[in-house]
Design a protein around this motif. Structure first.
Motif, short mmCIF file in Angstrom:
data_model
loop_
_atom_site.label_atom_id
_atom_site.label_comp_id
_atom_site.label_asym_id
_atom_site.label_seq_id
_atom_site.Cartn_x
_atom_site.Cartn_y
_atom_site.Cartn_z
N ASP A 122 0.81 -1.21 0.00
CA ASP A 122 0.00 0.00 0.00
C ASP A 122 0.85 1.27 0.00
N LYS A 123 2.13 1.16 -0.39
CA LYS A 123 3.04 2.31 -0.33
C LYS A 123 2.72 3.36 -1.38
N ALA A 124 2.19 2.99 -2.53
CA ALA A 124 1.88 3.92 -3.59
C ALA A 124 0.42 4.32 -3.48
N LYS A 125 0.09 5.16 -2.51
CA LYS A 125 -1.28 5.60 -2.26
C LYS A 125 -1.61 6.74 -3.22
N THR A 126 -2.84 6.74 -3.72
CA THR A 126 -3.26 7.80 -4.64
C THR A 126 -4.54 8.44 -4.13
N CYS A 127 -4.77 9.66 -4.57
CA CYS A 127 -5.97 10.40 -4.20
C CYS A 127 -7.18 9.78 -4.90
N PRO A 128 -8.27 9.55 -4.17
CA PRO A 128 -9.46 8.98 -4.81
C PRO A 128 -10.16 9.96 -5.76
N GLN A 129 -9.92 11.27 -5.59
CA GLN A 129 -10.57 12.27 -6.43
C GLN A 129 -9.84 12.49 -7.75
N CYS A 130 -8.52 12.76 -7.64
CA CYS A 130 -7.77 13.15 -8.85
C CYS A 130 -6.72 12.13 -9.27
N GLY A 131 -6.43 11.15 -8.41
CA GLY A 131 -5.46 10.12 -8.76
C GLY A 131 -4.01 10.51 -8.53
N LEU A 139 -3.38 13.70 5.12
CA LEU A 139 -4.79 13.83 5.47
C LEU A 139 -5.60 14.43 4.33
N PHE A 140 -4.92 15.20 3.45
CA PHE A 140 -5.55 15.80 2.30
C PHE A 140 -4.64 15.63 1.10
N CYS A 141 -5.22 15.65 -0.10
CA CYS A 141 -4.42 15.58 -1.32
C CYS A 141 -3.76 16.94 -1.54
N ASN A 142 -2.46 16.92 -1.88
CA ASN A 142 -1.74 18.17 -2.11
C ASN A 142 -2.11 18.81 -3.44
N LYS A 143 -2.73 18.06 -4.34
CA LYS A 143 -3.08 18.59 -5.64
C LYS A 143 -4.48 19.20 -5.66
N CYS A 144 -5.48 18.40 -5.23
CA CYS A 144 -6.86 18.89 -5.33
C CYS A 144 -7.47 19.27 -4.00
N GLY A 145 -6.84 18.87 -2.88
CA GLY A 145 -7.34 19.23 -1.56
C GLY A 145 -8.39 18.29 -1.00
N ALA A 146 -8.67 17.19 -1.70
CA ALA A 146 -9.67 16.24 -1.21
C ALA A 146 -9.21 15.61 0.10
N GLN A 147 -10.15 15.42 1.01
CA GLN A 147 -9.81 14.77 2.28
C GLN A 147 -9.64 13.27 2.03
N LEU A 148 -8.56 12.73 2.56
CA LEU A 148 -8.25 11.31 2.34
C LEU A 148 -8.78 10.46 3.46
#
Length: 148
Positions: A122-131, A139-148
């Motif tokens: 699970d080391k390569a975690k991706t944002c569920p919103q923008c990938g 805790l949040f995606c650095n690109k789109c700001g979605a809460q993880l």
């Protein structure tokens, strides 16, 4: 002394002891919550600093994401304040930076909740919103700001 009087006194002392034990257990649970909240606060502050640094380094701005972190930190600080206020002043155990860091790493052996085990793949975690790739502890995606 009468046997009934002795029995009554014994029951009274047993009840006082029981109440004291329950009170102590509740204070212990509150102390564990304080340690957990302090480690969450440290983690959130560290992530906010890393976010601000990465944004500044890339000459980018993402004020809504920074504001989310600041709001989350304020909520954790309020939770800590409420927990500490629920204890008598002399029972709050202040932790040092090292204690908080150990709790955040899951290495503290004092009253901390057990760390969840995560699979190694699970080391390569991706944002569920923008990938976008995100770190495991974000805790949040650095690109789109979605809460993880």
């Amino acid at each position: 002394m009468d046997f009934n009087k002795i029995k009554e006194m014994g029951l009274e002392y047993a009840e006082k002891g029981r109440n004291a034990a329950l009170d102590l257990a509740e204070k212990g649970r509150t102390q564990a919550k304080i340690v957990n909240a302090q480690s969450k606060l440290y983690k959130a502050q560290r992530q906010l600093g890393a976010l601000v640094y990465s944004l500044a380094k890339g000459n980018e701005e993402n004020q809504p994401l920074v504001d989310k972190y600041i709001e989350m930190i304020a909520n954790i600080e309020q939770e800590l304040s409420d927990l500490k206020a629920s204890l008598e002043p002399d029972t709050v155990i202040e932790t040092t930076f090292e204690d908080t860091e150990e709790a955040a790493d899951g290495t503290a052996d004092a009253a901390a909740e057990p760390a969840e085990e995560k699979p190694e793949d699970d080391k390569a975690k991706t944002c569920p919103q923008c990938g976008a790739p995100v770190s495991d502890d974000a805790l949040f995606c650095n690109k789109c700001g979605a809460q993880l």
